[in-house]
Design a protein around this motif. Structure first.
Motif, PDB file in Angstrom:
ATOM      1  N   VAL A  17       8.454  57.183  12.192  1.00  7.88           N
ATOM      2  CA  VAL A  17       9.182  58.044  13.050  1.00  7.88           C
ATOM      3  C   VAL A  17       9.958  56.970  14.053  1.00  7.88           C
ATOM      4  CG1 VAL A  17       8.971  59.881  14.917  1.00  7.88           C
ATOM      5  CG2 VAL A  17       7.437  59.635  12.898  1.00  7.88           C
ATOM      6  N   PHE A  18      11.039  57.503  14.194  1.00  6.40           N
ATOM      7  CA  PHE A  18      12.058  57.094  15.208  1.00  6.40           C
ATOM      8  C   PHE A  18      12.440  58.383  16.347  1.00  6.40           C
ATOM      9  CE2 PHE A  18      15.589  55.225  17.271  1.00  6.40           C
ATOM     10  CZ  PHE A  18      15.558  53.953  17.561  1.00  6.40           C
ATOM     11  N   GLU A  19      12.185  57.998  17.462  1.00  9.41           N
ATOM     12  CA  GLU A  19      12.658  59.184  18.569  1.00  9.41           C
ATOM     13  C   GLU A  19      13.024  58.748  19.677  1.00  9.41           C
ATOM     14  OE1 GLU A  19       9.665  62.464  18.838  1.00  9.41           O
ATOM     15  OE2 GLU A  19       9.534  61.750  20.919  1.00  9.41           O
ATOM     16  N   PHE A  20      14.386  59.517  20.010  1.00  4.68           N
ATOM     17  CA  PHE A  20      14.838  58.906  21.333  1.00  4.68           C
ATOM     18  C   PHE A  20      15.609  60.373  21.787  1.00  4.68           C
ATOM     19  CE2 PHE A  20      17.877  58.404  17.723  1.00  4.68           C
ATOM     20  CZ  PHE A  20      19.172  59.137  18.517  1.00  4.68           C
ATOM     21  N   THR A  21      15.875  60.111  23.147  1.00  8.87           N
ATOM     22  CA  THR A  21      16.660  61.382  23.796  1.00  8.87           C
ATOM     23  C   THR A  21      18.286  61.042  23.760  1.00  8.87           C
ATOM     24  OG1 THR A  21      14.990  61.955  25.136  1.00  8.87           O
ATOM     25  CG2 THR A  21      16.988  62.639  25.970  1.00  8.87           C
ATOM     26  N   TYR A  22      19.202  62.050  23.511  1.00  7.28           N
ATOM     27  CA  TYR A  22      20.650  61.833  23.387  1.00  7.28           C
ATOM     28  C   TYR A  22      21.134  62.804  24.082  1.00  7.28           C
ATOM     29  CZ  TYR A  22      25.133  61.233  21.012  1.00  7.28           C
ATOM     30  OH  TYR A  22      26.581  61.077  20.754  1.00  7.28           O
ATOM     31  N   GLN A  23      21.889  62.324  25.211  1.00  8.22           N
ATOM     32  CA  GLN A  23      22.757  63.338  26.146  1.00  8.22           C
ATOM     33  C   GLN A  23      23.929  63.447  25.268  1.00  8.22           C
ATOM     34  OE1 GLN A  23      23.298  61.899  30.212  1.00  8.22           O
ATOM     35  NE2 GLN A  23      24.532  63.614  30.442  1.00  8.22           N
ATOM     36  N   LEU A  24      24.329  64.654  25.020  1.00  8.42           N
ATOM     37  CA  LEU A  24      25.342  65.046  24.316  1.00  8.42           C
ATOM     38  C   LEU A  24      26.743  65.041  24.989  1.00  8.42           C
ATOM     39  CD1 LEU A  24      23.726  67.990  22.171  1.00  8.42           C
ATOM     40  CD2 LEU A  24      23.857  65.664  21.606  1.00  8.42           C
ATOM     41  N   PHE A  25      26.701  65.834  26.333  1.00 11.52           N
ATOM     42  CA  PHE A  25      27.765  65.635  26.960  1.00 11.52           C
ATOM     43  C   PHE A  25      27.499  65.670  28.631  1.00 11.52           C
ATOM     44  CE2 PHE A  25      26.923  70.004  26.061  1.00 11.52           C
ATOM     45  CZ  PHE A  25      26.897  70.810  27.215  1.00 11.52           C
ATOM     46  N   THR A  26      28.330  65.500  29.239  1.00  9.68           N
ATOM     47  CA  THR A  26      28.583  65.863  30.876  1.00  9.68           C
ATOM     48  C   THR A  26      29.820  66.709  31.205  1.00  9.68           C
ATOM     49  OG1 THR A  26      28.330  64.805  32.962  1.00  9.68           O
ATOM     50  CG2 THR A  26      29.473  63.623  31.379  1.00  9.68           C
ATOM     51  N   ARG A  27      29.661  67.751  32.106  1.00 17.10           N
ATOM     52  CA  ARG A  27      30.643  68.514  32.405  1.00 17.10           C
ATOM     53  C   ARG A  27      30.795  69.000  33.837  1.00 17.10           C
ATOM     54  NH1 ARG A  27      29.748  73.073  28.428  1.00 17.10           N
ATOM     55  NH2 ARG A  27      30.898  71.578  27.037  1.00 17.10           N
ATOM     56  N   ILE A  28      31.941  69.476  34.139  1.00 11.57           N
ATOM     57  CA  ILE A  28      32.134  69.790  35.586  1.00 11.57           C
ATOM     58  C   ILE A  28      32.940  71.253  35.304  1.00 11.57           C
ATOM     59  CG2 ILE A  28      31.706  67.762  36.946  1.00 11.57           C
ATOM     60  CD1 ILE A  28      34.796  67.656  37.212  1.00 11.57           C
ATOM     61  N   GLY A  29      32.799  72.298  36.297  1.00 11.95           N
ATOM     62  CA  GLY A  29      33.685  73.617  36.307  1.00 11.95           C
ATOM     63  C   GLY A  29      33.062  74.584  35.319  1.00 11.95           C
ATOM     64  N   ASP A  30      31.946  74.501  34.735  1.00  8.50           N
ATOM     65  CA  ASP A  30      31.606  75.199  33.589  1.00  8.50           C
ATOM     66  C   ASP A  30      31.357  76.836  34.394  1.00  8.50           C
ATOM     67  OD1 ASP A  30      30.473  76.807  31.593  1.00  8.50           O
ATOM     68  OD2 ASP A  30      28.892  75.314  31.151  1.00  8.50           O
ATOM     69  N   VAL A  31      32.021  77.736  33.917  1.00 12.39           N
ATOM     70  CA  VAL A  31      31.884  78.885  34.473  1.00 12.39           C
ATOM     71  C   VAL A  31      30.635  79.876  33.937  1.00 12.39           C
ATOM     72  CG1 VAL A  31      34.196  79.369  35.490  1.00 12.39           C
ATOM     73  CG2 VAL A  31      33.484  80.028  33.400  1.00 12.39           C
ATOM     74  N   GLY A  32      30.002  79.222  33.238  1.00 13.96           N
ATOM     75  CA  GLY A  32      28.929  79.896  32.399  1.00 13.96           C
ATOM     76  C   GLY A  32      29.398  81.030  31.488  1.00 13.96           C
ATOM     77  N   ILE A  33      28.328  81.489  30.712  1.00 15.47           N
ATOM     78  CA  ILE A  33      28.499  82.240  29.394  1.00 15.47           C
ATOM     79  C   ILE A  33      29.225  83.700  30.239  1.00 15.47           C
ATOM     80  CG2 ILE A  33      26.194  83.324  29.526  1.00 15.47           C
ATOM     81  CD1 ILE A  33      26.806  83.727  26.441  1.00 15.47           C
ATOM     82  N   ASN A  34      28.659  84.028  31.512  1.00 17.89           N
ATOM     83  CA  ASN A  34      29.255  85.590  31.993  1.00 17.89           C
ATOM     84  C   ASN A  34      30.674  85.327  32.264  1.00 17.89           C
ATOM     85  OD1 ASN A  34      26.873  86.971  31.544  1.00 17.89           O
ATOM     86  ND2 ASN A  34      26.048  86.288  33.521  1.00 17.89           N
ATOM     87  N   GLY A  35      31.109  84.052  33.011  1.00 16.78           N
ATOM     88  CA  GLY A  35      32.386  83.719  33.434  1.00 16.78           C
ATOM     89  C   GLY A  35      33.259  83.579  32.247  1.00 16.78           C
TER      90      GLY A  35
END
Length: 281
Positions: free
Chosen positions: A79-97
């Motif tokens: 087994v090989f396991e690691f954490t991968y940060q997919l993206f970083t973001r600013i200004g997200d208004v969210g699903i409701n927005g």
């Protein structure tokens, strides 16, 4: 939960785990990118700290992000396991927005893993504002052309517009429409010949069209072969509101990342030293 399994029996899952994570080894930084395109002075291959510094200048809020724990298992049970940060973001208004079509100015960096020190492989910016606060399409086109020259392709329908700048391994493509299609010949399982045609730096079913990483071994689809990067500006006007999207994707950096991450994962799982490529990293 297993998303899929592949020919040689390796399995990939995305899940939380309490196990100690494996370590990825960083390779040298990518060479200076050959194209001039930027989004907010940022390019793929830049340091993550440079991205976060631009974020801090533009927003008081902490960036949002998403991570996955990737767990790959070999047929023998390694087994090989690691954490991968997919993206970083600013200004997200969210699903409701987004559902309410609220005004926004969002910037997203699609990140590589630790093998490339989380340098971005693609950068996106999405702006949605009242139409009176944004330029007209031809005004925006003039500004972009002043910075980068004429695009590889211009598409204008009414008040909608898409400008595409494409950069191949041979350099800037001045006219995408003037290129002859690339022919690809394959042998089918029945022994017949299958011929397909595709556009350089365009979309095609037989290769991957995104820099997003997904483990696969053996890997039978490359990321946009022959295409280094595309910079796209999309303008869409609706009654009272206008949306402008900028997309800068570096497929060469994506290919470098995929190849090196595959090499380290498979080498760790098989216990074999996988021969390194000779790509210019």
């Amino acid at each position: 939960m297993i998303r899929f399994s592949i020919a040689l029996g390796f399995c990939l899952s995305f899940a939380s785990s309490g196990l100690a994570e494996d370590t990825l080894t960083a390779v040298p930084a990518p060479a200076e990118r050959p194209y001039p395109y930027e989004i907010l002075s940022l390019q793929p291959g830049d340091l993550l700290d440079d991205v976060l510094a631009v974020y801090a200048e533009r927003s008081d809020a902490d960036p949002t992000s998403e991570s996955e724990v990737l767990r790959i298992q070999s047929p023998e049970g390694a087994v090989f396991e690691f954490t991968y940060q997919l993206f970083t973001r600013i200004g997200d208004v969210g699903i409701n927005g987004r559902l309410a079509k609220a005004p926004q100015d969002q910037v997203t960096a699609r990140l590589s893993s630790d093998v490339m020190e989380q340098r971005p492989m693609a950068i996106y910016r999405s702006i949605r504002q009242p139409s009176g606060e944004l330029p007209e399409p031809l005004e925006l086109k003039a500004q972009i052309e002043e910075a980068y020259g004429p695009p590889s392709r211009v598409e204008i329908t009414g008040r909608d517009m898409v400008l595409t700048y494409a950069w191949s391994t041979d350099g800037f493509i001045p006219d995408l429409d003037a290129l002859e299609p690339i022919r690809r010949e394959e042998t089918t399982s029945s022994g017949g010949k299958l011929i397909t045609e595709y556009e350089l730096c365009g979309s095609a079913q037989h290769y991957r069209n995104t820099v997003e990483y997904r483990f696969e071994y053996p890997r039978d689809k490359l990321i946009k072969p022959g295409c280094v990067a595309t910079f796209k500006v999309s303008y869409r006007s609706e009654p009272g509101m206008t949306s402008i999207n900028f997309s800068l994707e570096d497929y060469e950096v994506g290919r470098m990342h995929t190849e090196e991450l595959d090499r380290q994962i498979v080498g760790a799982l098989t216990g074999e030293e996988v021969e390194a490529s000779d790509m210019d990293l």
